[in-house]
Scaffold this motif. Structure first.
Motif, mmCIF file in Angstrom:
data_model
loop_
_atom_site.group_PDB
_atom_site.id
_atom_site.type_symbol
_atom_site.label_atom_id
_atom_site.label_comp_id
_atom_site.label_asym_id
_atom_site.label_seq_id
_atom_site.Cartn_x
_atom_site.Cartn_y
_atom_site.Cartn_z
ATOM 1 N N VAL A 1 -24.952 -16.004 -36.505
ATOM 2 C CA VAL A 1 -23.799 -15.309 -37.258
ATOM 3 C C VAL A 1 -22.472 -16.074 -37.062
ATOM 4 O O VAL A 1 -21.753 -16.207 -38.065
ATOM 5 N N SER A 2 -22.195 -16.563 -35.772
ATOM 6 C CA SER A 2 -20.963 -17.226 -35.498
ATOM 7 C C SER A 2 -20.794 -18.338 -36.393
ATOM 8 O O SER A 2 -19.613 -18.774 -36.790
ATOM 9 N N PHE B 1 -19.842 -17.454 -39.944
ATOM 10 C CA PHE B 1 -18.518 -16.880 -39.973
ATOM 11 C C PHE B 1 -17.518 -18.031 -39.737
ATOM 12 O O PHE B 1 -16.363 -17.640 -39.639
ATOM 13 N N LEU C 1 -18.042 -10.055 -30.041
ATOM 14 C CA LEU C 1 -16.812 -9.167 -30.372
ATOM 15 C C LEU C 1 -15.517 -9.664 -29.588
ATOM 16 O O LEU C 1 -14.511 -9.575 -30.352
ATOM 17 N N ASN D 1 -13.943 -10.624 -34.380
ATOM 18 C CA ASN D 1 -14.632 -10.271 -35.451
ATOM 19 C C ASN D 1 -15.554 -9.283 -35.440
ATOM 20 O O ASN D 1 -16.646 -9.431 -35.036
ATOM 21 N N LYS D 2 -15.299 -8.307 -35.970
ATOM 22 C CA LYS D 2 -16.049 -6.885 -35.818
ATOM 23 C C LYS D 2 -17.336 -7.275 -36.292
ATOM 24 O O LYS D 2 -18.467 -6.717 -36.093
ATOM 25 N N ALA D 3 -17.102 -7.706 -37.731
ATOM 26 C CA ALA D 3 -18.231 -7.713 -38.587
ATOM 27 C C ALA D 3 -19.248 -8.678 -37.932
ATOM 28 O O ALA D 3 -20.715 -8.469 -38.164
ATOM 29 N N ALA D 4 -18.820 -9.697 -37.213
ATOM 30 C CA ALA D 4 -19.746 -10.771 -37.000
ATOM 31 C C ALA D 4 -20.663 -10.098 -35.654
ATOM 32 O O ALA D 4 -21.904 -10.265 -35.675
ATOM 33 N N ALA E 1 -21.233 -6.902 -35.135
ATOM 34 C CA ALA E 1 -22.032 -6.002 -35.736
ATOM 35 C C ALA E 1 -23.492 -6.568 -36.278
ATOM 36 O O ALA E 1 -24.455 -5.934 -35.919
ATOM 37 N N LEU E 2 -23.193 -7.778 -37.123
ATOM 38 C CA LEU E 2 -24.351 -8.245 -37.574
ATOM 39 C C LEU E 2 -25.417 -8.910 -36.513
ATOM 40 O O LEU E 2 -26.636 -8.870 -36.558
ATOM 41 N N THR E 3 -24.718 -9.455 -35.395
ATOM 42 C CA THR E 3 -25.496 -9.917 -34.271
ATOM 43 C C THR E 3 -26.252 -8.809 -33.428
ATOM 44 O O THR E 3 -27.319 -9.059 -33.171
#
Length: 203
Positions: free
Chosen positions: A22-23, A26, A45, A49-52, A54-56
């Motif tokens: 994910v990192s 992004f 976190l 990047n909160k979205a990254a 959350a996906l992690t």
């Protein structure tokens, strides 16, 4: 042989490190290079990047659930019994800790363990998650919440289902999770542990 096949498949599923993947998607720094250097949602976190993050969290949890679900749904037709499911639970967790795809540098296993517990039983996973949330909210330490949840997870299972191979698998996962948090335990005792929300940015 069927035990070996399912255990290997579980290990490979567990070896998918969503923090790193994910990192990269992004365009963020490798989570193994900053903060706690742990490829997990909490460290991602810290990138801001909160979205990254959350996906992690979702990905690492999903792979634990998926491995157990496949073992339960597909395994029996190939002769896989409860002991085999327990083995799958352990090996998907080991895959996350020491992933073959990422030079055996993995996370600490909190999200993947939750996925495994949810796969075993929804109420078991929910009880463990609530325990983590209560401790995390009260003390603001992700590591402390993980350690307390790890201690309570086998207790919850034993209370709900008694003693069997799955309980043994949960005990093994809990022991490994505590082992992976040994540095955090030292930091907690020394008052040096980072609280949830603190940022140690990538360089």
């Amino acid at each position: 042989m069927i035990y070996l096949a399912f255990a290997l498949a579980a290990y490979l599923i567990g070896s998918l490190s969503f923090a790193v993947v994910v990192s990269r998607v992004f365009g963020l720094a490798d989570p193994r290079t900053y903060g706690s250097k742990n490829p997990g949602a909490t460290n991602v976190l810290r990138s801001g990047n909160k979205a990254a993050a959350a996906l992690t969290l979702a990905g690492d949890c999903f792979k634990g659930w998926l491995a157990v679900w496949l073992a339960q749904k597909i395994g029996p037709q190939y002769g896989l019994d409860e002991a085999g499911v327990a083995l799958v639970a352990i090996f998907v967790f080991i895959g996350h800790l020491w992933p073959v795809f990422f030079k055996f540098v993995g996370g600490k296993g909190v999200a993947t363990a939750l996925g495994v517990l949810l796969g075993v039983n929804g109420w078991l996973g929910l009880a463990t998650l609530v325990t983590w949330l209560v401790i995390a909210y009260a003390f603001r330490y992700s590591s402390l919440a993980a350690l307390v949840a790890a201690v309570f997870a086998p207790f919850y299972y034993g209370l709900l289902f008694g003693t069997d191979e799955i309980l043994l698998a949960i005990l093994v996962m809990s022991a490994l999770l505590v082992y992976r948090h040994r540095a955090n335990i030292g930091n907690l005792l020394a008052g040096k542990e980072s609280r949830i929300g603190s940022k140690k940015k990538a360089g």
